[in-house]
Design an enzyme around this catalytic site. Structure first.
Site, short mmCIF file in Angstrom:
data_model
loop_
_atom_site.label_atom_id
_atom_site.label_comp_id
_atom_site.label_asym_id
_atom_site.label_seq_id
_atom_site.Cartn_x
_atom_site.Cartn_y
_atom_site.Cartn_z
N VAL A 286 0.83 -1.21 0.00
CA VAL A 286 0.00 0.00 0.00
C VAL A 286 0.86 1.26 0.00
O VAL A 286 0.59 2.23 -0.70
CB VAL A 286 -0.95 0.00 1.22
CG1 VAL A 286 -1.64 1.35 1.37
CG2 VAL A 286 -1.98 -1.11 1.07
N GLU A 291 -1.93 5.09 -4.73
CA GLU A 291 -3.25 4.67 -5.22
C GLU A 291 -3.98 5.78 -5.96
O GLU A 291 -4.72 5.53 -6.90
CB GLU A 291 -4.11 4.20 -4.03
CG GLU A 291 -3.62 2.94 -3.33
CD GLU A 291 -2.56 3.25 -2.29
OE1 GLU A 291 -2.07 2.31 -1.68
OE2 GLU A 291 -2.22 4.44 -2.12
N ASP A 333 -2.17 23.00 -42.34
CA ASP A 333 -2.74 23.29 -43.65
C ASP A 333 -2.84 24.80 -43.81
O ASP A 333 -2.95 25.54 -42.83
CB ASP A 333 -4.12 22.65 -43.77
CG ASP A 333 -4.71 22.80 -45.16
OD1 ASP A 333 -4.00 22.54 -46.13
OD2 ASP A 333 -5.89 23.19 -45.26
N ASN A 706 -2.75 8.30 1.66
CA ASN A 706 -2.59 8.33 0.20
C ASN A 706 -3.85 8.80 -0.52
O ASN A 706 -3.78 9.49 -1.54
CB ASN A 706 -2.22 6.93 -0.33
CG ASN A 706 -0.80 6.55 0.03
OD1 ASN A 706 -0.05 7.36 0.57
ND2 ASN A 706 -0.42 5.32 -0.27
N ASP A 710 -3.67 13.13 0.88
CA ASP A 710 -2.78 13.42 -0.25
C ASP A 710 -3.54 13.84 -1.51
O ASP A 710 -3.10 14.70 -2.25
CB ASP A 710 -1.92 12.20 -0.59
CG ASP A 710 -0.72 12.10 0.33
OD1 ASP A 710 -0.62 12.94 1.24
OD2 ASP A 710 0.10 11.19 0.13
#
Length: 870
Positions: A286, A291, A333, A706, A710
């Site tokens: 983990v 994650e 173009d 996480n 985070d």
């Protein structure tokens, strides 16, 4: 039998139709069932399930699911309901991430679908001898259709009858001037597309005259459909960001497995219970896997997509934003992209004048007289009543009308004052148009057309000087028309060229061009400042293309302009050697465009291709990122492109590049932030296990950090404003690592810092409280808060105090939410019990807060030393 060289009656027999009555409704229905609808085949879209399961192909997600499986097995062996919290939390997060990814992809697809419209939604057709209007998708081969100025051509068709017909075919050929069409023309079997004067093609438009035609091909069998088939040979490829993150996931997975193996060896050697070792391995997995990274990157990209929409750019695939920011070559173009796709009169020369005069709002009396007479000899019209001008008819005529309007000359008033008494319509054999008007009680013949043809019919005027002026104008890529007149006593009963177009007096010349977009010049300049090479690729003449390119700054001293014929004579090796010096390609085919794009790609460049026509679509697909025009762009071009410019503005490319670079910067910052914290987590768990044989953080603690504390700051980093110097940098090399410019070392050192602070907090907490839970609680507090505060460091490569500590309101809100959630977990008993946290002495919380703030002065020092670069 090919439709353009077949005899008229033979073709009608082959198609089993009648020129006067068309198909019967019953026969049309049979053919529609047999041949299918008249529309281009669309690629099969992925289902929701396919998109959903595609989200699980990421290596990081697979390792996380494996960790969840191990955790679930441990929970089953223990038999306690509380043990199922961790695996269920991991699975829930993974599923939420997958749903988020699918939603973002679907939203981008819907934005493009909302922009699409059929190029020819309706058609006038003869069915059973009766004229009716039907949906273009219901046309079949053998239908007889009616066309007039302003109509889109709904399918490929052979002309049966025509009157002064002109067709705008720039979408297929790149020519900005409409092609002249003639039902009676004899066309060779091997004639190229642009020379088939007896054919009209799907997706083009009628600018002048009228015609009856028989449909020869529909749907994917049309010329547009054949070019669309070229797209199948160019497969979609991953963008640089996708490749880098995929490799990153593999490296992190290897790191996690290696760390788990070491922990197993250490645990078994020290006689730890196997279940404890398994749970520690889950914690390591983990901590090793960020994650939130796939979701964060998707969210940051989608935020960029919303910004791009506000700047008139719709992104079809999210990672294309980053690719655009990396573009080092833009192949564009000319017609309608760099130019306005609208002929504009720029200069007029009056016989006897010293030099041509630039068109303005206050031209000389002589030029105004020339414009008045030229206007009387025009069938086109311009509607100035709306917010934008509406041009109807031949572009060369509307150019004259606009120039006259600038000088206060209104076409309607002029025609009323000087009525037309007779006319000879333009035809491609004479290359002239003639009208007879009543002016001041006299019958005045006005003739306009090609100078070489008209000069031979003039008996008055300085023709040598006019010829020299005509050559000068042509050298400047101007399309030149001559205007002449004479008086006649009476109007012939049957006007003819012999009676009206002889013995003329030259009045002067008018020069016109499809001018560059006003903003394109500045856009090209900014491209060069950003280290991007602009290249013009067009189907137009090399002289015209070179003049426009030189004016825009694309063709610079020492650069080459080559034609399609010259390109075809080059081998791939020769093209590779010369490609960097070629800035203009003229008269090229769709296959040539793909070849040019791939030559640049072999040089290691990231190539963007802009365009609007069907002839641009294969190159749009082959390029690293294709940019189609939303207003004039064909469905084929939009479907092939990664991005659609809704305002058809080349300058929008510059805004998109700037936004793309800014988004990539923000993604790098977010990735650096997440990985720095993850490295800190890995080192914390790994070193504690090796040294103390116990984990300072549980897997649920790491998941919380996480995915909760985070993720919000990482999203806020993604919403950071684009740095001011982003367009002063050179494009990133194709193979540049996401950790270039010292970012990898900074991330590692930041991880070491977090690990040191957390391990110290764990030691202190356990020592003060005398319990493992006390040490884990202080470790959790320090690691969580330090990462929230560190997010402010990652906002910019400059000093945080220079840009303003609280200048990003999204970061302020994210920090407040993160701190509030952390406080809830720490101080609300039911939550702290679930996370196995305990109450600490009050002074320890202040120590933890002090440790959490250490990263700010440390990172500010490294910035002051110049160790932070973009």
């Amino acid at each position: 039998m090919t439709p353009h060289d077949a005899k008229r009656n033979d073709l009608l027999r082959e198609l089993a139709t009648d020129a006067q009555t068309g198909l019967t409704p019953e026969e049309a229905a049979v053919r529609l069932t047999r041949d299918g609808e008249n529309r281009l085949r669309e690629g099969k879209k992925r289902t929701f399930a396919q998109r959903f399961f595609d989200q699980f192909k990421d290596v990081m997600i697979l390792i996380l699911l494996a960790a969840a499986a191990v955790s679930f097995a441990v929970a089953c062996s223990s038999g306690e309901a509380s043990e199922f919290f961790e695996p269920l939390l991991i699975v829930a997060i993974v599923i939420a991430n997958a749903i988020m990814g699918v939603m973002q992809e679907s939203r981008a697809e819907k934005a493009l679908d909302a922009l699409k419209n059929l190029s020819a939604p309706h058609a006038r057709v003869l069915r059973g001898g009766k004229e009716s209007i039907i949906e273009a998708k219901d046309l079949v081969a053998g239908d007889v259709i009616l066309l007039e100025a302003g109509d889109f051509v709904p399918a490929d068709a052979r002309l049966l009858a025509s009157s002064s017909l002109k067709c705008e075919e720039s979408a297929l050929t790149g020519e900005s001037v409409p092609a002249e069409k003639d039902a009676q023309a004899d066309v060779a079997a091997n004639a190229p597309l642009g020379d088939r004067r007896n054919m009209v093609y799907s997706g083009c438009s009628i600018t002048y005259g009228r015609a009856t035609a028989v449909v020869t091909a529909t749907g994917m069998n049309t010329e547009m459909g054949k070019i669309a088939n070229l797209l199948d040979s160019s497969a979609d490829s991953q963008t640089p960001l996708q490749k880098k993150l995929a490799n990153l996931g593999k490296y992190l997975g290897i790191l996690a497995l290696a760390a788990c193996a070491v922990v197993f060896v250490v645990g078994l050697a020290n006689g730890m219970p196997v279940m404890d070792i398994f749970m520690t391995a889950v914690s390591l997995a983990v901590s090793a896997i960020p994650e939130g990274l796939p979701a964060i990157v998707t969210i940051v990209l989608s935020i960029g997509v919303q910004r791009m929409v506000k700047k008139n750019a719709i992104i079809r695939r999210l990672p294309a934003v980053e690719t655009l920011g990396s573009a080092s070559v833009i192949c564009s173009d000319k017609t309608g992209t760099l130019t306005q796709n609208r002929m504009t009169l720029t200069h007029a020369y009056v016989d006897g004048a010293a030099a041509p005069e630039a068109i303005s709002t206050d031209n000389s009396d002589a030029v105004r007289r020339l414009l008045r007479l030229a206007t009387l000899c025009c069938d086109g019209a311009v509607d100035f009543s709306g917010e934008t001008e509406q041009h109807i008819g031949d572009p060369t005529e509307t150019a004259i009308l606009v120039a006259a309007h600038k000088n206060g000359i209104a076409q309607s008033a002029l025609n009323a004052l000087h009525p037309r008494l007779a006319e000879l319509p333009f035809d491609s054999d004479r290359k002239l148009m003639t009208t007879v008007n009543r002016i001041d009680g006299k019958n005045v013949v006005i003739v306009k057309g090609a100078f070489d043809v008209l000069a031979a019919r003039c008996i008055c005027g300085d023709l040598d000087r006019a010829r020299a002026v005509c050559d000068e104008m042509s050298a400047q890529a101007l399309r030149v028309l001559a205007v002449a007149c004479k008086q006649i006593d009476s109007v012939p009963e049957t006007p003819s060229s012999a009676s009206l177009e002889q013995g003329l007096t030259l009045l002067g010349l008018v020069g016109m061009i499809d001018p560059p977009r006003p903003e394109a010049r500045e856009a090209v300049r900014q491209c060069r400042r950003a280290g991007i090479k602009p290249v013009m690729i067009t189907g137009d003449h090399v002289v015209t293309a070179s003049a426009i390119a030189r004016d825009l700054g694309i063709l610079q001293p020492g650069d080459e302009a080559v034609t399609g014929a010259q390109l075809q004579n080059m081998t791939d090796g020769e093209l590779d050697q010369r490609v960097r010096g070629i800035s203009v390609y003229a008269r090229v085919s769709p296959e040539d465009k793909i070849r040019i794009v791939r030559a640049w790609q072999r040089q290691g460049e990231i190539v963007s291709m802009t365009g609007d026509g069907v002839n641009d679509a294969p190159a749009l697909k082959a390029a690293d990122i294709g940019c189609a025009m939303g207003i004039t762009g064909t469905d084929v071009a939009k479907g092939a492109a990664d991005m659609t410019l809704t305002d058809d503005n080349f300058a929008t490319i510059v805004d998109a590049v700037q936004e793309g670079r800014g988004i990539y910067d923000n993604i790098k910052k977010a990735v650096g932030f997440l990985l720095g914290t993850n490295i800190g987590e890995i080192l914390t768990v790994f070193l504690a296990m090796v040294c103390w044989h116990k984990s300072p953080l549980l897997s649920m603690h790491l998941l919380w950090i996480n995915l909760v504390t985070d993720s919000l700051p990482a999203i806020a980093i993604g919403m950071e404003a684009v740095e001011s110097d982003v367009m002063d940098r050179k494009p990133k090399p194709r193979n540049e690592s996401i950790f270039a410019h010292g970012m990898g070392l900074r991330v590692a050192l930041q991880g070491v810092l977090f690990s040191g602070l957390t391990l110290f907090a764990f030691w202190l907490g356990e020592r003060v409280t005398g319990t493992l839970a006390g040490g884990q609680t202080l470790a959790f507090t320090v690691l969580t808060l330090s990462q929230i505060f560190h997010a402010f460091n990652m906002r910019t490569n400059q000093s945080l105090f220079k840009v303003g500590v609280f200048s990003n309101r999204h970061m302020n809100n994210a920090a407040l939410v993160g701190i509030a959630l952390t406080a809830a977990v720490l101080f609300i008993p039911p939550l702290s019990a679930v996370f196995e946290l305990v109450a600490l002495p009050g002074w320890l919380y202040f120590v933890g807060l002090g440790l959490s703030l250490v990263s700010i002065p440390v990172v500010e020092f490294t910035k002051a030393m110049g160790w932070h670069k973009a």
